[in-house]
Design an enzyme around this catalytic site. Structure first.
Site, PDB file in Angstrom:
ATOM      1  N   GLU A  76      -6.283  -7.974  -0.692  1.00  0.00           N
ATOM      2  CA  GLU A  76      -6.751  -8.017   0.692  1.00  0.00           C
ATOM      3  C   GLU A  76      -8.229  -7.663   0.727  1.00  0.00           C
ATOM      4  O   GLU A  76      -8.658  -6.716   0.075  1.00  0.00           O
ATOM      5  CB  GLU A  76      -6.055  -6.946   1.548  1.00  0.00           C
ATOM      6  CG  GLU A  76      -4.601  -7.172   1.812  1.00  0.00           C
ATOM      7  CD  GLU A  76      -4.037  -6.088   2.740  1.00  0.00           C
ATOM      8  OE1 GLU A  76      -4.818  -5.435   3.464  1.00  0.00           O
ATOM      9  OE2 GLU A  76      -2.824  -5.896   2.709  1.00  0.00           O
ATOM     10  N   GLU A 108       0.828  -1.211   0.000  1.00  0.00           N
ATOM     11  CA  GLU A 108       0.000   0.000   0.000  1.00  0.00           C
ATOM     12  C   GLU A 108       0.862   1.260   0.000  1.00  0.00           C
ATOM     13  O   GLU A 108       0.793   2.081   0.922  1.00  0.00           O
ATOM     14  CB  GLU A 108      -0.954  -0.011   1.194  1.00  0.00           C
ATOM     15  CG  GLU A 108      -1.955  -1.155   1.134  1.00  0.00           C
ATOM     16  CD  GLU A 108      -2.994  -1.109   2.243  1.00  0.00           C
ATOM     17  OE1 GLU A 108      -2.732  -0.487   3.275  1.00  0.00           O
ATOM     18  OE2 GLU A 108      -4.062  -1.713   2.072  1.00  0.00           O
TER      19      GLU A 108
END
Ligand code: GAL
Length: 655
Positions: A278, A119
């Protein structure tokens, strides 16, 4: 994992300290054992570059890599991504780790992909360190070439901000109580932050690829609910397959929001397979209140991602941890152990995914819709400026509202980056695309001229890419071309809100719709422009808007352009879409039953239809063609092609 049907694992994302326990010690033994154990069980490893978070020893010996916040405070280590994207020292350590990993695992057959960072931008997107300052000056020089060009772009005549040389360029650090940063400077700082992290990613990727060529690279993007953190339209071409982290939004828009985020992901995937890297089996632990998923939502959300084009479904995390900051975050194997609802749900999902795969789902692609809602990260950043007529503007949320409006009207839309090619669509929607360059406006006008339908929202095209207002009336982007296309001109914005005590909080439109936030006083200038709705009634009169145009349509070349001159909620957008856009939308993919999300994934050999109830009610489907592949919380009716899909259920059929 075998029991659950797991076949891929993203591994070692936050394990730098295990791999390199001190500056001169390396330890791959534990990782080798795990990768081998997984591999022998048929489970591939998406191996991390492990650089997302550095070990504490590195921060101790090199505190100069820590980011600095806008107040000049050092951001301490102890969490994640505690490093400056522009720190040469950090980069050296990170690239050394990348090279060591690449050397060690280059021939490992079980390592099938590289998972870069994690991320990017989550915790270090905004760094105000001296390294960042120096890099920003270099970035500005590369962008503008001359200091005159920067002064012009930044409008520095205002507030005595003339810059004599690139050495005087400033980061938008805290400036006292006055938080109004010069918007073009702020926008460039956003772009710069994106570019620095993208450069960092590329350096890491290239370091690994030099030693270990031929394996695919990915990094997990963050597109969901309230986030589209980076300008992913720029990132998508730099990875071999895109992947996304999606966390659900509670409430009635749960599934719609998921579909909207995925619609953008599917465009970013550039026609290649993509991962949900995710999502959660149940609750997260980072909100003030963390709702769990209800029975069936684990499967429903996973298959909804598949329905929207995803080709791999992963979760954060495998085993719910016993300690640490995320111990209360759900996992595939929960604290309760394998004898649990969640783990049984995970195993059931594993079977369903295998069934879909065996039925030939791999290689299919999501069928495109006829409408593209255009998304622009730059406009998303621009709407966060604290200098706008209203601080309630939110481009991403308006994209979502339009997306839901189309679903409620029985139509599916795609979400496509403004920078991409959307010319094959029949209709484009620009919801609060605040900033449009001359070139953007030219593309949009050409699209209408050649037969397309363009829908322009109330706060679209007010500024150009330098945040300069287009003059001569709103929306002024494109030197008047946007206004010409729309056949309208507006002089003022009417802003409502709780700030204005004793004033009306909403204004009605002549066709029964209601606006609550922002109204343009629209004057019709086009010879053939039609007024579809005006502001009407007491409140409108009070604001001197009574009888003034609010929604218009203008024929333009072979196409047409609509201006929706005020904000509307989802229900009213739906009415607007049903009333005016049904005709251009007729040839678009439509879904007769608005209680259900219906998507199609196709290859040359097969088509799969996915049906998912959008609300709490069960839905009855009739005349469904094809053989059922997945019937989750779904019953087959007596009549051929009839089904009852219960709450959180999923039906997949193969044609
Ligand atoms: C993601 C992150 C994971 C985990 C997860 C929790 O943002 O990549 O490491 O923290 O959120 O929801």
């Amino acid at each position: 994992m075998g029991q659950a049907g797991v076949n891929t694992v993203a591994l070692a994302i936050f394990s730098w300290d295990r791999i390199q326990p001190t500056e001169d010690r390396w330890n791959f033994g534990w990782l080798d054992r795990i990768i081998e154990k997984l591999g022998k069980a048929g489970i591939a490893t998406d191996l991390a570059s492990a650089t997302a978070t550095a070990p504490l020893w590195l921060y101790e010996s090199h505190p100069e890599v820590l980011p600095v916040d806008r107040y000049g405070h050092i951001v301490n280590a102890g969490s994640r991504q505690s490093w400056q994207p522009t720190s040469p020292v950090f980069k050296e350590y990170a690239l050394r780790l990348c090279r060591r990993l690449a050397e060690h695992y280059k021939d490992n057959p079980y390592v099938t992909a590289w998972h870069m960072g994690n991320e990017y931008g989550w915790n270090n997107r905004y760094d105000y360190s001296d390294n960042a300052l120096a890099a920003f000056r270099t970035w500005c020089e590369a962008k503008y070439g001359t200091i005159d060009a920067l002064n012009e772009a930044w409008g520095t005549a205002f507030w005595s901000q003339h810059v004599n040389s690139f050495d005087e360029v400033l980061l938008p650090r805290h400036m006292g109580g006055d938080a109004m940063v010069n918007p073009p400077q702020q926008l460039d700082y956003e772009r710069f932050g994106n570019d620095m992290l993208l450069d960092f990613y590329k350096a890491e990727r290239d370091a690994i690829e030099q030693i270990c060529p031929g394996k695919p690279f990915t990094t997990n993007f963050m597109v969901s609910t309230d986030q589209c953190v980076m300008d992913y339209a720029k990132w998508a071409g730099e990875v071999d397959f895109v992947s996304n982290d999606h966390y659900f939004h509670e409430g009635e828009s749960h599934l719609d929001e998921l579909a909207c985020s995925d619609a953008l992901m599917d465009s970013l995937a550039l026609g290649k397979p993509w991962y949900v890297m995710e999502h959660s089996t149940s609750a997260v632990q980072w909100k003030p209140l963390n709702a769990r998923k209800r029975a069936g939502e684990l499967m429903r959300d996973s298959l909804a991602h598949v329905a929207m084009g995803a080709d791999a479904i992963c979760f954060f995390q495998w085993r719910q941890s016993k300690s640490g900051a995320e111990a209360f975050h759900s996992a595939m194997l929960p604290h309760a152990g394998a004898d649990s609802k969640v783990f049984r749900g995970v195993c059931e999902l594993g079977k369903a995914l295998k069934t879909l795969s065996d039925a030939g789902l791999q290689g299919t692609e999501l069928e495109r819709a006829g409408t593209a809602i255009l998304f622009s990260s730059e406009s998303e950043w621009a709407t966060r400026s604290e200098t706008l007529p209203s601080m309630k503007l939110n481009h991403w949320h308006d994209v979502r509202d339009w997306y839901r409006g189309f679903l409620d009207a029985g139509l599916r839309a795609d979400v496509v980056p403004l920078a991409y090619d959307w010319t094959d669509y029949k209709t484009i929607v620009l919801p609060t695309v605040l900033s449009l360059s001359d070139e953007d406006v030219r593309r949009i006008a050409d699209f209408a001229k050649t037969g397309g339908t363009v829908i322009v929202g109330y706060a679209t095209g007010l500024v150009d890419e330098y945040f300069h207002i287009g003059l001569g009336g709103y929306p002024g982007a494109g030197n008047g071309l946007l206004r010409d296309m729309l056949g309208i001109r507006s002089e003022e914005f009417n802003i409502l809100g709780e700030e204005a005590e004793g004033e009306p909080s909403e204004i009605s439109l002549s066709n029964g719709l209601t606006t609550r936030l922002w109204q343009n006083d629209v004057n019709v200038t086009g010879e053939h422009a039609q007024v579809l709705a005006t502001y009407a009634g007491e409140e409108a009169d009070e604001w001197e808007l009574d009888g003034m145009a609010a929604v218009t349509r203008n024929p333009y070349g072979a196409g047409e352009a609509y201006f929706v001159g005020c904000d509307l909620d989802v229900a009213d957008l739906t009415k607007l879409i049903r009333t005016y856009l049904a005709a251009p939308a007729q040839s678009q993919q439509s879904q007769a039953n608005t209680d259900v999300l219906h998507t199609v994934r196709k290859s040359a050999d097969a088509a799969f239809d996915f049906y998912l109830p959008r609300g709490k009610k069960e839905v009855e489907l009739q005349g469904v063609e094809g053989e059922p592949v997945v019937l989750f919380q779904t019953e087959r009716g007596e009549e051929n092609g009839s089904y009852t899909v219960r709450r959180n259920g999923v039906l997949v059929v193969r044609r």
